[in-house]
Design a protein around this motif. Structure first.
Motif, PDB file in Angstrom:
ATOM      1  N   ILE A   1      30.517  35.207  36.218  1.00 41.49           N
ATOM      2  CA  ILE A   1      30.785  36.637  36.368  1.00 41.49           C
ATOM      3  C   ILE A   1      31.718  36.814  37.558  1.00 41.49           C
ATOM      4  O   ILE A   1      31.485  36.259  38.630  1.00 41.49           O
ATOM      5  CB  ILE A   1      29.487  37.431  36.580  1.00 41.49           C
ATOM      6  CG1 ILE A   1      28.588  37.269  35.363  1.00 41.49           C
ATOM      7  CG2 ILE A   1      29.784  38.900  36.858  1.00 41.49           C
ATOM      8  CD1 ILE A   1      27.218  37.865  35.527  1.00 41.49           C
TER       9      ILE A   1
ATOM     10  N   MET B   1      33.911  39.637  39.930  1.00 42.56           N
ATOM     11  CA  MET B   1      34.082  41.028  40.348  1.00 42.56           C
ATOM     12  C   MET B   1      35.086  41.063  41.499  1.00 42.56           C
ATOM     13  O   MET B   1      35.298  40.043  42.160  1.00 42.56           O
ATOM     14  CB  MET B   1      32.742  41.623  40.796  1.00 42.56           C
ATOM     15  CG  MET B   1      31.704  41.671  39.689  1.00 42.56           C
ATOM     16  SD  MET B   1      30.135  42.314  40.247  1.00 42.56           S
ATOM     17  CE  MET B   1      30.541  44.056  40.340  1.00 42.56           C
TER      18      MET B   1
ATOM     19  N   SER C   1      38.851  48.719  35.080  1.00 47.02           N
ATOM     20  CA  SER C   1      38.388  47.509  34.414  1.00 47.02           C
ATOM     21  C   SER C   1      39.533  46.776  33.718  1.00 47.02           C
ATOM     22  O   SER C   1      39.636  45.545  33.798  1.00 47.02           O
ATOM     23  CB  SER C   1      37.289  47.854  33.403  1.00 47.02           C
ATOM     24  OG  SER C   1      36.829  46.705  32.754  1.00 47.02           O
TER      25      SER C   1
ATOM     26  N   ARG D   1      40.751  43.039  34.785  1.00 49.75           N
ATOM     27  CA  ARG D   1      40.767  41.962  33.787  1.00 49.75           C
ATOM     28  C   ARG D   1      42.150  41.303  33.753  1.00 49.75           C
ATOM     29  O   ARG D   1      42.274  40.079  33.700  1.00 49.75           O
ATOM     30  CB  ARG D   1      40.400  42.496  32.412  1.00 49.75           C
ATOM     31  CG  ARG D   1      40.303  41.425  31.337  1.00 49.75           C
ATOM     32  CD  ARG D   1      39.846  42.046  30.009  1.00 49.75           C
ATOM     33  NE  ARG D   1      39.583  41.046  29.006  1.00 49.75           N
ATOM     34  CZ  ARG D   1      40.491  40.555  28.158  1.00 49.75           C
ATOM     35  NH1 ARG D   1      41.743  40.985  28.209  1.00 49.75           N
ATOM     36  NH2 ARG D   1      40.152  39.651  27.265  1.00 49.75           N
TER      37      ARG D   1
ATOM     38  N   LEU E   1      33.203  49.057  34.156  1.00 49.20           N
ATOM     39  CA  LEU E   1      33.124  48.544  35.525  1.00 49.20           C
ATOM     40  C   LEU E   1      34.145  47.423  35.708  1.00 49.20           C
ATOM     41  O   LEU E   1      34.420  46.688  34.756  1.00 49.20           O
ATOM     42  CB  LEU E   1      31.728  47.982  35.810  1.00 49.20           C
ATOM     43  CG  LEU E   1      30.577  48.961  35.790  1.00 49.20           C
ATOM     44  CD1 LEU E   1      29.260  48.205  35.933  1.00 49.20           C
ATOM     45  CD2 LEU E   1      30.715  49.964  36.915  1.00 49.20           C
TER      46      LEU E   1
ATOM     47  N   MET F   1      34.576  44.228  36.090  1.00 49.13           N
ATOM     48  CA  MET F   1      33.824  42.981  36.036  1.00 49.13           C
ATOM     49  C   MET F   1      34.271  42.204  34.801  1.00 49.13           C
ATOM     50  O   MET F   1      34.509  42.793  33.754  1.00 49.13           O
ATOM     51  CB  MET F   1      32.327  43.290  35.940  1.00 49.13           C
ATOM     52  CG  MET F   1      31.452  42.077  35.888  1.00 49.13           C
ATOM     53  SD  MET F   1      29.707  42.509  35.915  1.00 49.13           S
ATOM     54  CE  MET F   1      29.465  42.953  34.205  1.00 49.13           C
TER      55      MET F   1
ATOM     56  N   THR G   1      33.362  38.623  32.522  1.00 48.75           N
ATOM     57  CA  THR G   1      32.496  37.479  32.263  1.00 48.75           C
ATOM     58  C   THR G   1      33.325  36.419  31.550  1.00 48.75           C
ATOM     59  O   THR G   1      34.074  36.734  30.634  1.00 48.75           O
ATOM     60  CB  THR G   1      31.293  37.899  31.392  1.00 48.75           C
ATOM     61  OG1 THR G   1      30.598  38.960  32.048  1.00 48.75           O
ATOM     62  CG2 THR G   1      30.347  36.743  31.166  1.00 48.75           C
TER      63      THR G   1
ATOM     64  N   GLU H   1      34.915  37.959  43.925  1.00 56.27           N
ATOM     65  CA  GLU H   1      33.545  37.492  44.134  1.00 56.27           C
ATOM     66  C   GLU H   1      33.151  36.908  42.794  1.00 56.27           C
ATOM     67  O   GLU H   1      33.278  37.577  41.761  1.00 56.27           O
ATOM     68  CB  GLU H   1      32.600  38.648  44.475  1.00 56.27           C
ATOM     69  CG  GLU H   1      32.770  39.234  45.840  1.00 56.27           C
ATOM     70  CD  GLU H   1      32.186  38.369  46.942  1.00 56.27           C
ATOM     71  OE1 GLU H   1      31.411  37.431  46.630  1.00 56.27           O
ATOM     72  OE2 GLU H   1      32.511  38.616  48.097  1.00 56.27           O
ATOM     73  N   ALA H   2      32.697  35.675  42.774  1.00 59.11           N
ATOM     74  CA  ALA H   2      32.372  35.029  41.501  1.00 59.11           C
ATOM     75  C   ALA H   2      31.087  34.233  41.637  1.00 59.11           C
ATOM     76  O   ALA H   2      30.788  33.679  42.696  1.00 59.11           O
ATOM     77  CB  ALA H   2      33.514  34.112  41.068  1.00 59.11           C
TER      78      ALA H   2
ATOM     79  N   SER I   1      26.223  33.109  35.975  1.00 61.17           N
ATOM     80  CA  SER I   1      25.188  34.010  35.466  1.00 61.17           C
ATOM     81  C   SER I   1      23.911  33.217  35.228  1.00 61.17           C
ATOM     82  O   SER I   1      23.930  32.008  34.995  1.00 61.17           O
ATOM     83  CB  SER I   1      25.652  34.710  34.197  1.00 61.17           C
ATOM     84  OG  SER I   1      25.747  33.788  33.144  1.00 61.17           O
TER      85      SER I   1
END
Length: 97
Positions: free
Chosen positions: A6, A8, A35, A39, A64, A66, A68, A86-87, A90
């Motif tokens: 994940i 962010m 978002s 991305r 959001l 974020m 994945t 920030e990674a 999960s």
């Protein structure tokens, strides 16, 4: 081995200021735009660092900022070192019945 990561944006150190009141549609659209932009930033980073061959899947944009990824561990390590992200990995849940 494939993992799920994940990503962010890294938080800035400026103090929190509540935004002006927006209606729900405007708030959702602003989040969706952010978002999409985030991305694209992640994909550009992966391409610039020649990591796309170590990525199996990338999530679609949501409301959001974020992303994945289904990727190899080395991709997560590179993302963790980048100052703009920030990674983390999960958590895998296995349900027993």
């Amino acid at each position: 081995m494939w993992i799920e990561a994940i990503v962010m944006p890294r938080e800035e150190s400026r103090p929190y200021r509540p935004s002006r009141r927006l209606d729900r549609r405007a708030l959702y659209n602003a989040g969706r735009d952010e978002s999409l932009e985030f991305r694209a930033t992640v994909l550009n980073f992966l391409q610039a660092n020649q990591l796309m061959n170590a990525v199996k899947w990338v999530s679609e944009p949501g409301s959001l900022p974020m992303v994945t990824l289904r990727c190899q561990e080395r991709v997560l390590e590179r993302l963790r070192k980048a100052p703009e992200f920030e990674a983390g990995k999960s958590l895998s849940l296995e349900l027993q019945s």
